[in-house]
Design a protein around this motif. Sequence first.
Motif, PDB file in Angstrom:
ATOM      1  N   GLU A   1       0.818  -1.121  -0.469  1.00 17.39           N
ATOM      2  CA  GLU A   1       0.008  -0.126   0.160  1.00 17.39           C
ATOM      3  C   GLU A   1       0.689   0.982   0.037  1.00 17.39           C
ATOM      4  O   GLU A   1       1.869   1.228   0.858  1.00 17.39           O
ATOM      5  CB  GLU A   1      -1.066   0.204   1.150  1.00 17.39           C
ATOM      6  CG  GLU A   1      -1.934   1.889   1.644  1.00 17.39           C
ATOM      7  CD  GLU A   1      -2.730   0.798   3.056  1.00 17.39           C
ATOM      8  OE1 GLU A   1      -3.136   1.968   3.105  1.00 17.39           O
ATOM      9  OE2 GLU A   1      -2.909  -0.033   3.197  1.00 17.39           O
ATOM     10  N   MET A   2       0.564   2.417  -0.907  1.00 17.24           N
ATOM     11  CA  MET A   2       1.713   3.748  -0.740  1.00 17.24           C
ATOM     12  C   MET A   2       0.025   4.519  -0.789  1.00 17.24           C
ATOM     13  O   MET A   2      -1.128   4.295  -0.565  1.00 17.24           O
ATOM     14  CB  MET A   2       1.735   3.808  -2.178  1.00 17.24           C
ATOM     15  CG  MET A   2       2.677   2.901  -3.036  1.00 17.24           C
ATOM     16  SD  MET A   2       3.562   2.626  -4.596  1.00 17.24           S
ATOM     17  CE  MET A   2       1.966   2.271  -4.912  1.00 17.24           C
ATOM     18  N   PRO A   3       1.074   5.759  -0.497  1.00 21.09           N
ATOM     19  CA  PRO A   3       0.113   7.082  -0.316  1.00 21.09           C
ATOM     20  C   PRO A   3      -1.028   6.865  -0.966  1.00 21.09           C
ATOM     21  O   PRO A   3      -0.596   7.213  -2.274  1.00 21.09           O
ATOM     22  CB  PRO A   3       0.912   8.310   0.348  1.00 21.09           C
ATOM     23  CG  PRO A   3       2.290   7.010   0.107  1.00 21.09           C
ATOM     24  CD  PRO A   3       2.824   5.770  -0.200  1.00 21.09           C
ATOM     25  N   CYS A   4      -2.148   7.845  -0.771  1.00 20.91           N
ATOM     26  CA  CYS A   4      -3.010   8.604  -1.326  1.00 20.91           C
ATOM     27  C   CYS A   4      -3.276   9.454  -2.092  1.00 20.91           C
ATOM     28  O   CYS A   4      -2.687  10.735  -1.764  1.00 20.91           O
ATOM     29  CB  CYS A   4      -4.465   8.442  -1.113  1.00 20.91           C
ATOM     30  SG  CYS A   4      -5.714   9.275  -1.815  1.00 20.91           S
ATOM     31  N   ILE A   5      -2.530   9.906  -3.587  1.00 25.04           N
ATOM     32  CA  ILE A   5      -2.171  10.736  -4.465  1.00 25.04           C
ATOM     33  C   ILE A   5      -3.287  11.408  -4.743  1.00 25.04           C
ATOM     34  O   ILE A   5      -3.788  11.849  -5.707  1.00 25.04           O
ATOM     35  CB  ILE A   5      -1.877  10.282  -5.750  1.00 25.04           C
ATOM     36  CG1 ILE A   5      -2.802   9.458  -6.739  1.00 25.04           C
ATOM     37  CG2 ILE A   5      -0.711   9.752  -4.906  1.00 25.04           C
ATOM     38  CD1 ILE A   5      -1.333   8.627  -7.606  1.00 25.04           C
ATOM     39  N   ARG A   6      -4.401  11.376  -4.380  1.00 22.92           N
ATOM     40  CA  ARG A   6      -5.881  11.840  -4.701  1.00 22.92           C
ATOM     41  C   ARG A   6      -6.512  12.321  -6.086  1.00 22.92           C
ATOM     42  O   ARG A   6      -6.437  13.242  -6.567  1.00 22.92           O
ATOM     43  CB  ARG A   6      -5.656  13.234  -3.543  1.00 22.92           C
ATOM     44  CG  ARG A   6      -5.835  13.730  -2.328  1.00 22.92           C
ATOM     45  CD  ARG A   6      -5.859  14.422  -1.671  1.00 22.92           C
ATOM     46  NE  ARG A   6      -6.245  14.742  -0.613  1.00 22.92           N
ATOM     47  CZ  ARG A   6      -6.981  15.053   0.651  1.00 22.92           C
ATOM     48  NH1 ARG A   6      -8.339  14.354  -0.442  1.00 22.92           N
ATOM     49  NH2 ARG A   6      -7.485  14.036   1.781  1.00 22.92           N
ATOM     50  N   CYS A   7      -5.826  11.269  -7.131  1.00 21.59           N
ATOM     51  CA  CYS A   7      -5.932  11.317  -8.487  1.00 21.59           C
ATOM     52  C   CYS A   7      -7.620  11.731  -8.829  1.00 21.59           C
ATOM     53  O   CYS A   7      -7.988  11.591  -9.360  1.00 21.59           O
ATOM     54  CB  CYS A   7      -5.254  10.232  -8.511  1.00 21.59           C
ATOM     55  SG  CYS A   7      -6.132   8.933  -8.673  1.00 21.59           S
TER      56      CYS A   7
END
Length: 595
Positions: A366-372
Amino acid sequence: MLAKLFRFKGGVKPQTNKAISVHEPIGRAPLPARLFVPLHQSIGGAPNPLVQAGDSVLKGQLIGAADAWVSAAVHAPTSGRVLAVEEHVAAHPSGLPTLCVVIEPDGRDEWIERRPVDHHSLPPERVRELLRDAGVVGLGGAAFPSHAKLTPARAVAMEHLVINGAECEPFMTCDDMLMRERADEIVRGIAIFRELLSAREVLIGIEDNKQEAIAAMQEAVLRLAPDYRVVAVPTRYPAGGAKQLIRVLTGKEVPASRRSTELGVQCFNVATVYTAYRALACGEPVLSRIVTLTGNVERPRNWEVWLGTPMREVVALARPRADSSSFLMGGPMMGFEIPDLDAPVVKATNCIIAASPALFPPPPPEMPCIRCGACAEACPHELQPFELYWFARARNFGKTQEYYIFDCIECGCCSYVCPSHIPLVQYFRFAKSEIWAREREKQAADAAKERFELRNARAEREQAEKAERLARAASAKASEKRAPPDPGNKPAPESAPAVDQPPAAAGEVAMTAGDAEAIRKAAIAAAIERARSQRESAQPRNTDRLSAGQQREIAAVEARRAARSTAATAAASGTAAATDSGGAAVPPAGSRRDD
């Protein structure tokens, strides 16, 4: 005539993987050595057990009665002997146990007396009760008691009855095979539901990748109910969701705060109407269901499995390969990993998938949310999953409710499209469970508070009633003392004329009324004084067995205490005698007094 179709927002198109399990007809699974039939297999109340260890049961016998309207009955899948009514591991992500009736089949498969009914001759309410007692629930996965959905809204006429044959979840083909092989019984079941709801139009929605099922249903409809419409809908997940299918077929969008019946439409799964027909026309309660066995197996196929069969025995029918690492119940989008294959098949078990590292590779970290915003575009309920994720992760559950977390159907579209590989649905499930847990705790605390307040009120009321009784008794005694004595206690002669007694003096009346409160307080004070005296009179019981030495020490202590008391009394008397005429005490010799 081509039907006009509508689109729902969002959705995804994962690989279907359905072709591998439709090459063989539906098989009938053998009876296991033991059946573990859970009593709670639907949304709503848990049925009450009607059998106990040692009882003999017949196939179709009622073993769990519905305890409320939103509940459904449970029946014995075969004849045999009840070994126990005990906790057993459940088909649930938590792996927690549930109350089950353990049945040992006797091999005779002996039925109860089956009584088919003509639903046309019965009032609708009675038909709903029969469906409840037959254990008919939604077999699309939700397991909601069907009879509770068959009550139309009073103010809105039922326009559309939607029958869900979309089956949009990948790998799953149980509804597909049911429509291919038992289309006539499905159509007859639809007629029962249409009559109960008084629906104007029937729409049967099937995804366009199930051409054989569409053809079978069209043929059955042409012979039995020509006014029904079989509609091929575009293949797009989650087109099989009730609200999404209603939107596609009717153009009506059901708000989260309202029921579809308020818009004049209701939706049922094809397997649900099939079991309803069998329950009424054949007198057969829900004892089995069709389960898709697929994935990393040598023989993918659909099987009709008895409810309560351990999944370990069901999985063995498909011969899973050696590299199978886990098993999923349901589809890969909305299903969950089975914690223990000893868990039994229930009414919501529509598919079991054998997973392997090749078929379902481990998810990337899991990686940080990039708010795409990809999750928001894919959400079929037009939510903001990335906002819900942040609030759920921060444990700000109030905010998750403000962003309508309970509108989420956990379809998995957001997790499927997330470029950061965040398991969004797991965060949403966590937030929902925490909110439910806190709500249960709040309800328990409110109930405890109410019980505490009622207890205090009862104690105060009893104390006031006791004080009032004491006051009345004291008032009666005071009245007897004030009454003048009757010398000789001689009765007046009968011939003497009646003489009116003078009224009591005004002062006496006032005294009697004013003393009531004082008497009540005096009674309470006397009771308190008696309790204090009883406490003081209670002597310690640890001096019963003292040695002679201990008794001498106690006597010496008491003597010193008496001497000090005598000296203190003498000193107080001397100080009082030395007081001067002005009321000032004369200081002892050697002391200094500042003027």
